[in-house]
Design a protein around this motif. Sequence first.
Motif, PDB file in Angstrom:
ATOM      1  N   GLU A   6     -22.372  15.242  42.635  1.00 42.83           N
ATOM      2  CA  GLU A   6     -20.992  15.980  42.314  1.00 42.83           C
ATOM      3  C   GLU A   6     -20.678  15.236  40.841  1.00 42.83           C
ATOM      4  N   ASN A   7     -20.832  14.130  40.754  1.00 42.44           N
ATOM      5  CA  ASN A   7     -20.583  13.678  39.322  1.00 42.44           C
ATOM      6  C   ASN A   7     -21.110  14.290  38.204  1.00 42.44           C
ATOM      7  N   ASP A   8     -22.525  14.770  38.313  1.00 43.50           N
ATOM      8  CA  ASP A   8     -23.101  15.675  37.290  1.00 43.50           C
ATOM      9  C   ASP A   8     -22.429  16.918  37.012  1.00 43.50           C
ATOM     10  N   LEU A   9     -22.075  17.473  38.166  1.00 49.01           N
ATOM     11  CA  LEU A   9     -21.055  18.663  38.050  1.00 49.01           C
ATOM     12  C   LEU A   9     -19.845  18.502  37.350  1.00 49.01           C
ATOM     13  N   LYS A  10     -19.196  17.496  37.502  1.00 47.19           N
ATOM     14  CA  LYS A  10     -18.057  16.938  36.631  1.00 47.19           C
ATOM     15  C   LYS A  10     -18.362  16.909  35.304  1.00 47.19           C
ATOM     16  N   LYS A  11     -19.391  16.169  35.072  1.00 46.79           N
ATOM     17  CA  LYS A  11     -19.588  15.991  33.523  1.00 46.79           C
ATOM     18  C   LYS A  11     -20.079  16.987  32.828  1.00 46.79           C
ATOM     19  N   GLN A  12     -20.686  17.923  33.366  1.00 40.97           N
ATOM     20  CA  GLN A  12     -21.016  19.283  32.872  1.00 40.97           C
ATOM     21  C   GLN A  12     -19.812  20.100  32.533  1.00 40.97           C
ATOM     22  N   PHE A  13     -19.170  20.261  33.613  1.00 42.94           N
ATOM     23  CA  PHE A  13     -17.781  20.977  33.416  1.00 42.94           C
ATOM     24  C   PHE A  13     -16.969  20.449  32.411  1.00 42.94           C
ATOM     25  N   TRP A  14     -16.650  19.069  32.421  1.00 46.91           N
ATOM     26  CA  TRP A  14     -15.756  18.750  31.538  1.00 46.91           C
ATOM     27  C   TRP A  14     -16.207  18.516  30.047  1.00 46.91           C
ATOM     28  N   LYS A  15     -17.517  18.469  29.808  1.00 50.44           N
ATOM     29  CA  LYS A  15     -18.166  18.556  28.485  1.00 50.44           C
ATOM     30  C   LYS A  15     -17.608  19.734  27.783  1.00 50.44           C
ATOM     31  N   LEU A  24      -3.185  18.272  27.273  1.00 52.80           N
ATOM     32  CA  LEU A  24      -2.262  17.351  26.821  1.00 52.80           C
ATOM     33  C   LEU A  24      -2.744  16.005  27.322  1.00 52.80           C
ATOM     34  N   ALA A  25      -3.169  15.814  28.664  1.00 56.26           N
ATOM     35  CA  ALA A  25      -3.308  14.645  29.538  1.00 56.26           C
ATOM     36  C   ALA A  25      -4.381  15.129  30.650  1.00 56.26           C
ATOM     37  N   HIS A  26      -5.030  14.167  30.946  1.00 53.25           N
ATOM     38  CA  HIS A  26      -5.968  14.565  32.189  1.00 53.25           C
ATOM     39  C   HIS A  26      -6.314  13.193  33.006  1.00 53.25           C
ATOM     40  N   GLN A  27      -6.681  13.491  34.097  1.00 55.09           N
ATOM     41  CA  GLN A  27      -6.899  12.187  34.965  1.00 55.09           C
ATOM     42  C   GLN A  27      -8.043  12.525  35.941  1.00 55.09           C
ATOM     43  N   PHE A  28      -9.092  11.923  36.181  1.00 57.94           N
ATOM     44  CA  PHE A  28     -10.089  12.109  37.150  1.00 57.94           C
ATOM     45  C   PHE A  28      -9.976  11.054  38.104  1.00 57.94           C
ATOM     46  N   GLU A  29     -10.112  11.657  39.474  1.00 62.75           N
ATOM     47  CA  GLU A  29      -9.866  10.605  40.661  1.00 62.75           C
ATOM     48  C   GLU A  29      -8.202  10.341  40.603  1.00 62.75           C
ATOM     49  N   LEU A  31      -4.611  10.063  42.054  1.00 58.46           N
ATOM     50  CA  LEU A  31      -3.974   9.728  43.201  1.00 58.46           C
ATOM     51  C   LEU A  31      -2.774  10.610  43.440  1.00 58.46           C
ATOM     52  N   ALA A  32      -2.767  11.763  43.226  1.00 61.03           N
ATOM     53  CA  ALA A  32      -1.552  12.670  43.584  1.00 61.03           C
ATOM     54  C   ALA A  32      -1.323  13.059  45.097  1.00 61.03           C
ATOM     55  N   ARG A  33      -2.284  12.980  45.663  1.00 62.09           N
ATOM     56  CA  ARG A  33      -2.159  13.234  47.056  1.00 62.09           C
ATOM     57  C   ARG A  33      -3.160  12.292  47.814  1.00 62.09           C
ATOM     58  N   SER A  34      -2.870  12.116  49.064  1.00 61.50           N
ATOM     59  CA  SER A  34      -3.836  11.262  49.826  1.00 61.50           C
ATOM     60  C   SER A  34      -5.271  11.624  49.865  1.00 61.50           C
ATOM     61  N   GLY A  35      -6.286  10.904  49.433  1.00 57.93           N
ATOM     62  CA  GLY A  35      -7.464  11.295  49.421  1.00 57.93           C
ATOM     63  C   GLY A  35      -7.949  11.445  47.934  1.00 57.93           C
ATOM     64  N   GLY A  36      -7.003  11.595  47.000  1.00 59.69           N
ATOM     65  CA  GLY A  36      -7.214  11.746  45.516  1.00 59.69           C
ATOM     66  C   GLY A  36      -7.511  13.127  45.074  1.00 59.69           C
ATOM     67  N   VAL A  37      -7.445  13.588  44.026  1.00 62.40           N
ATOM     68  CA  VAL A  37      -7.667  14.841  43.482  1.00 62.40           C
ATOM     69  C   VAL A  37      -8.755  14.403  42.370  1.00 62.40           C
ATOM     70  N   ASP A  38     -10.003  15.381  42.418  1.00 63.67           N
ATOM     71  CA  ASP A  38     -11.022  15.067  41.561  1.00 63.67           C
ATOM     72  C   ASP A  38     -10.586  15.076  39.947  1.00 63.67           C
ATOM     73  N   LEU A  39      -9.751  16.062  39.530  1.00 67.03           N
ATOM     74  CA  LEU A  39      -9.377  16.103  38.265  1.00 67.03           C
ATOM     75  C   LEU A  39      -7.934  16.670  38.131  1.00 67.03           C
ATOM     76  N   LEU A  40      -7.042  16.292  37.458  1.00 63.28           N
ATOM     77  CA  LEU A  40      -5.648  16.961  37.289  1.00 63.28           C
ATOM     78  C   LEU A  40      -5.476  16.996  35.768  1.00 63.28           C
ATOM     79  N   THR A  41      -5.061  17.916  35.111  1.00 65.67           N
ATOM     80  CA  THR A  41      -4.665  18.017  33.755  1.00 65.67           C
ATOM     81  C   THR A  41      -3.245  18.586  33.872  1.00 65.67           C
TER      82      THR A  41
END
Length: 124
Positions: A6-15, A24-29, A31-41
């Motif tokens: 899955e991490n390879d998919l994230k890297k390709q997408f984010w590239k 304006l800002a982003h955060q991988f993993e 903690l916006a909800r229980s279990g986390g969000v893979d990416l929030l922008t």
Amino acid sequence: MRYIEENDLKKQFWKNYGYSKNILAHQFECLARSGGVDLLTVEKVTDKDGSNHIEFVSFEFKLDDIKKAFAQAYANMEFSHKSFVVVPSDKEKIIADRYSDFLKENPSIGCISVEFEGRWKIFH
């Protein structure tokens, strides 16, 4: 070729997506909800009248468990303006066949497919 992790998919997408000047800002993993969000922008969006507003956009990356990805994307709508499930391009047909009604009922949830070479597209 196909994605192994899955991490390879994230890297390709984010590239490609990460270069958007409206982010304006982003955060991988996040903690916006229980279990986390893979990416929030946090993104600046320009309206048709030229005014700007801010939107929170969440992304869930999945190689296989598509049903779980949609459950997570739905849960992310509690704090996101838009929520996307990001999958390898070979999953487009599965999503079109199984989840088109869900996507019609939830227009703020969308799908993005990523080819192994990194190109991506919103397909639903």
